[in-house]
Design a protein around this motif. Structure first.
Motif, mmCIF file in Angstrom:
data_model
loop_
_atom_site.group_PDB
_atom_site.id
_atom_site.type_symbol
_atom_site.label_atom_id
_atom_site.label_comp_id
_atom_site.label_asym_id
_atom_site.label_seq_id
_atom_site.Cartn_x
_atom_site.Cartn_y
_atom_site.Cartn_z
ATOM 1 N N ASN A 41 20.523 -17.310 -1.106
ATOM 2 C CA ASN A 41 19.322 -18.303 -1.415
ATOM 3 C C ASN A 41 19.531 -19.580 -0.611
ATOM 4 O OD1 ASN A 41 18.635 -16.746 -3.536
ATOM 5 N ND2 ASN A 41 19.963 -17.636 -4.924
ATOM 6 N N ASN B 139 8.377 -21.663 -3.708
ATOM 7 C CA ASN B 139 9.817 -21.128 -4.103
ATOM 8 C C ASN B 139 9.880 -20.580 -5.551
ATOM 9 O OD1 ASN B 139 11.046 -22.478 -1.964
ATOM 10 N ND2 ASN B 139 10.889 -24.694 -2.890
ATOM 11 N N ASP C 101 11.443 -15.231 -4.850
ATOM 12 C CA ASP C 101 12.334 -14.864 -3.543
ATOM 13 C C ASP C 101 11.839 -13.456 -2.900
ATOM 14 O OD1 ASP C 101 13.741 -17.240 -3.861
ATOM 15 O OD2 ASP C 101 15.317 -16.195 -4.892
ATOM 16 N N THR C 102 11.140 -12.642 -3.608
ATOM 17 C CA THR C 102 10.369 -11.406 -2.956
ATOM 18 C C THR C 102 8.931 -11.550 -3.153
ATOM 19 O OG1 THR C 102 10.576 -10.539 -5.328
ATOM 20 C CG2 THR C 102 12.506 -10.339 -3.880
ATOM 21 N N PRO D 195 12.237 -9.069 0.416
ATOM 22 C CA PRO D 195 12.303 -10.573 0.494
ATOM 23 C C PRO D 195 11.521 -11.160 1.184
ATOM 24 C CG PRO D 195 14.430 -8.965 1.050
ATOM 25 C CD PRO D 195 13.297 -8.274 0.861
ATOM 26 N N ARG D 196 10.811 -12.474 0.932
ATOM 27 C CA ARG D 196 10.195 -13.315 1.924
ATOM 28 C C ARG D 196 10.719 -13.630 2.965
ATOM 29 N NH1 ARG D 196 6.996 -16.978 -1.113
ATOM 30 N NH2 ARG D 196 8.035 -18.607 -0.055
ATOM 31 N N LEU E 41 17.859 -18.525 2.674
ATOM 32 C CA LEU E 41 16.573 -18.302 2.530
ATOM 33 C C LEU E 41 15.776 -19.752 2.616
ATOM 34 C CD1 LEU E 41 13.793 -16.953 2.013
ATOM 35 C CD2 LEU E 41 14.102 -16.965 -0.522
ATOM 36 N N LYS E 42 16.430 -20.821 1.603
ATOM 37 C CA LYS E 42 15.795 -22.078 1.654
ATOM 38 C C LYS E 42 15.989 -22.699 3.219
ATOM 39 C CE LYS E 42 15.004 -21.848 -2.577
ATOM 40 N NZ LYS E 42 15.439 -20.222 -2.722
ATOM 41 N N ARG F 192 20.005 -10.933 4.958
ATOM 42 C CA ARG F 192 19.420 -10.872 3.563
ATOM 43 C C ARG F 192 18.857 -9.500 3.313
ATOM 44 N NH1 ARG F 192 14.563 -13.394 2.770
ATOM 45 N NH2 ARG F 192 14.383 -13.741 4.925
#
Length: 586
Positions: A371, A422, A425-426, A468-469, A374-375, A544
């Motif tokens: 996480n 946000n 996440d997908t 996942p994004r 990703l952030k 990821r």
């Protein structure tokens, strides 16, 4: 402190089960075997004796009937009117001949009516070519009516043209020419078959065969289809003698019983079906109830014992696993015997301890790191990309291309909307590809005269796949920044998709410069497992994908046929799932 699990169990469940089963079943089946053998032998003897007695009785009655028929034939051969008619036929007046014919026919009719077994009685006067029948009366004798086959076994049954006959003539004429007087009785085979079947057939009769002599066809009653072909083939043929007639080869389900009368070549073969024959055992033997009650008692005790040593501990273990599935990891189960279940319970408790440790040290840390990465990727906005986009908007406004400026601004807004959202996440693969395409269109504001972008068609079968994004856009960005940045003209960026049975592959290729050096750097970056290194967009995507899917997923770098770098983004189908997005992420 854990007990030493390497020591042998004092009482093995497997040993106890074997011992308990032997102790519980041995006396029951021993008693059952003794009872079964005793009653089977007794019943077998009784049935075989009864069958043989009944067959002998039927053969005696049939022999008496045939002997009576032979006596009637003999009396007819020696009748004075028959002799007078045969010897003085030419000297008799016509009316006297007619009287004798009527009288002789009436005697033949009397013989026919004396038994239901008789179809017709015929008197042949061969020297006069005369035939007198109980059914048809007076007629002309044909040569074909007295073939030699009829004369070969006098006073015995023969089969001629599917008719059962008893032919009699004076025995002193047997080896001379054709006898002058012949008395023939035709038997009613259907009635004989009916009486034979009714007198002898039982529920346990698999087949019954009645032998009527050397020259007569056997009568066969088959109740079991498995015997029909063999019996019909062997017994359907005429027997030369009763001694040559042997039982067919059958399996152990049949008992063969033969009864015979050698004086008249008669015999009966019985094939008794033992499974049906022994059915009365279960109804007539009192010991069966003792066996049944003892079996029920021993089985109940055995099941109670099995329930205590296996079922209850197993149910307790299964319930503990179900509680773990529900998320309760604070369990501790105990077993008061040192057997296999004691070992399983101890290992179960150890497993829970290790599982909690693993969740804290590995799973949660990886989730947090994923996480965070990703952030981090979402927060990394390339200032050069932003400046270039703003300059492009200013340039379009100065050139009074308002529509193009509005469209470009809308694309830029969608770009920032996607990377800053946000809530999830997908996203679906379709939305991820749309975002990457939108990013490529924004970059074309700078590279439009130098670079051509080719986005392949996304297969419908994988559009709804949840991924996942931000896994494709960083790869496209890498191609623009490191591969196509210095291309003056003829630059190519290609994005294509492969839907394989076990994998989904996204290919991003370019024809940028210094591809060999770029491939080495990217390969080194992806192969480095150190967590402390700087997290770039490519490495972020690679990690990821491996977190979410199995190790075969991730990124691979290789030379492209276009002349630059080819990046393969692989997603394993084993862990992938379809998803319907609840928001439009741009």
């Amino acid at each position: 402190m854990l007990r030493n699990t390497n020591t042998k169990w004092r009482l093995s469940i497997n040993k106890r089960l074997i011992i308990a089963f032997i102790v519980a079943t041995f006396p029951i089946y021993l008693l059952a075997g003794i009872l079964y053998n005793w009653t089977s032998d007794l019943l077998r003897k009784d049935i075989m004796t009864s069958t043989e007695t009944q067959s002998q009785k039927y053969l005696s009655e049939l022999n008496s009937t045939l002997s009576r028929f032979n006596s009637l034939q003999y009396d007819m051969l020696n009748d004075e009117y028959v002799i007078q008619f045969a010897n003085a036929y030419d000297t008799l007046e016509s009316y006297h001949k007619i009287q004798l014919i009527h009288f002789l026919r009436s005697k033949l009719v009397s013989i026919r009516n004396s038994s239901d077994f008789i179809v017709d009685v015929r008197l042949y006067l061969t020297n006069l070519d005369i035939e007198i029948s109980a059914n048809d009366g007076y007629g002309q004798l044909k040569v074909t009516d007295i073939p030699p086959e009829k004369l070969k076994d006098p006073y015995h049954l023969i089969t001629y043209h599917d008719r059962l006959l008893s032919v009699a003539y004076p025995l002193e004429s047997e080896y001379r020419t054709t006898p002058e007087i012949i008395v023939e009785i035709e038997m009613r085979t259907s009635e004989l078959h009916r009486s034979f079947e009714a007198a002898l057939e039982k529920d346990y009769s698999g087949a019954i065969v009645l032998g009527l002599g050397r020259n007569a066809k056997n009568m066969i009653v088959v109740n079991d289809d498995k015997l029909e072909q063999s019996i019909t083939r062997q017994y359907g043929e005429m027997k030369q003698s009763t001694q040559e007639a042997s039982p067919i080869q059958t399996n152990k389900d049949y008992i063969f019983v033969r009864s015979s009368l050698a004086e008249n070549d008669l015999y009966i073969d019985h094939y008794l079906y033992t499974p049906t024959m022994f059915e009365p055992i279960s109804k007539s033997i009192i010991w069966f109830w003792l066996f049944f009650g003892l079996t029920i008692l021993m089985v109940a005790l055995y099941l109670y014992y099995i329930n205590r040593i296996i079922n209850k501990p197993m149910v307790k273990l299964v319930r503990a696993f179900k509680r773990i599935e529900e998320g309760n990891l604070e369990l501790n189960i105990h077993h008061n015997k040192e057997d296999e279940f004691g070992y399983l319970y101890e290992r179960f408790n150890d497993m829970l301890i290790n599982l909690n440790i693993s969740i804290d040290e590995i799973y949660n840390q990886r989730i947090h790191r994923q996480n965070a990465e990703l952030k981090q990727l979402q927060s990394q906005i390339n200032p050069h990309f932003l400046y270039n986009c703003l300059f492009s908007i200013i340039r379009l406004i100065k050139m009074e291309k308002d529509k193009e400026a509005v469209h470009f601004t809308d694309q830029l807004a969608k770009y920032f909307q996607f990377i800053t959202r946000n809530s999830r996440d997908t996203v679906t693969l379709e939305n991820e590809v749309a975002h990457a395409r939108n990013y490529a269109m924004l970059q074309l504001a700078r590279f439009s005269d130098r670079v051509t972008v080719n986005f392949g068609e996304l297969p419908n079968s994988i559009k709804a796949l949840s991924v996942p994004r931000l896994i494709i856009q960083p790869i496209v960005e890498n191609a623009f920044v490191h591969g196509l940045e210095n291309v003056i003209e003829g630059g190519i960026l290609s994005v294509s998709f492969l839907d394989k049975p076990e994998q989904i592959v996204v290919l991003v290729e370019d024809n940028g410069e210094d591809s060999e050096d770029a491939i080495k750097k990217l390969s080194a970056l992806l192969s480095d497992t150190q967590d402390e290194q700087e997290i770039s967009g490519i490495l972020n995507v690679h990690r990821r994908l491996q977190y979410k899917y199995e190790p075969e997923s991730g990124i691979k770098v290789s030379p492209s046929e276009l002349g630059g770098v080819k990046i393969e983004l692989t997603i394993s189908r084993k862990e992938a799932s379809d998803d319907v997005p609840d928001v439009n992420c741009g």
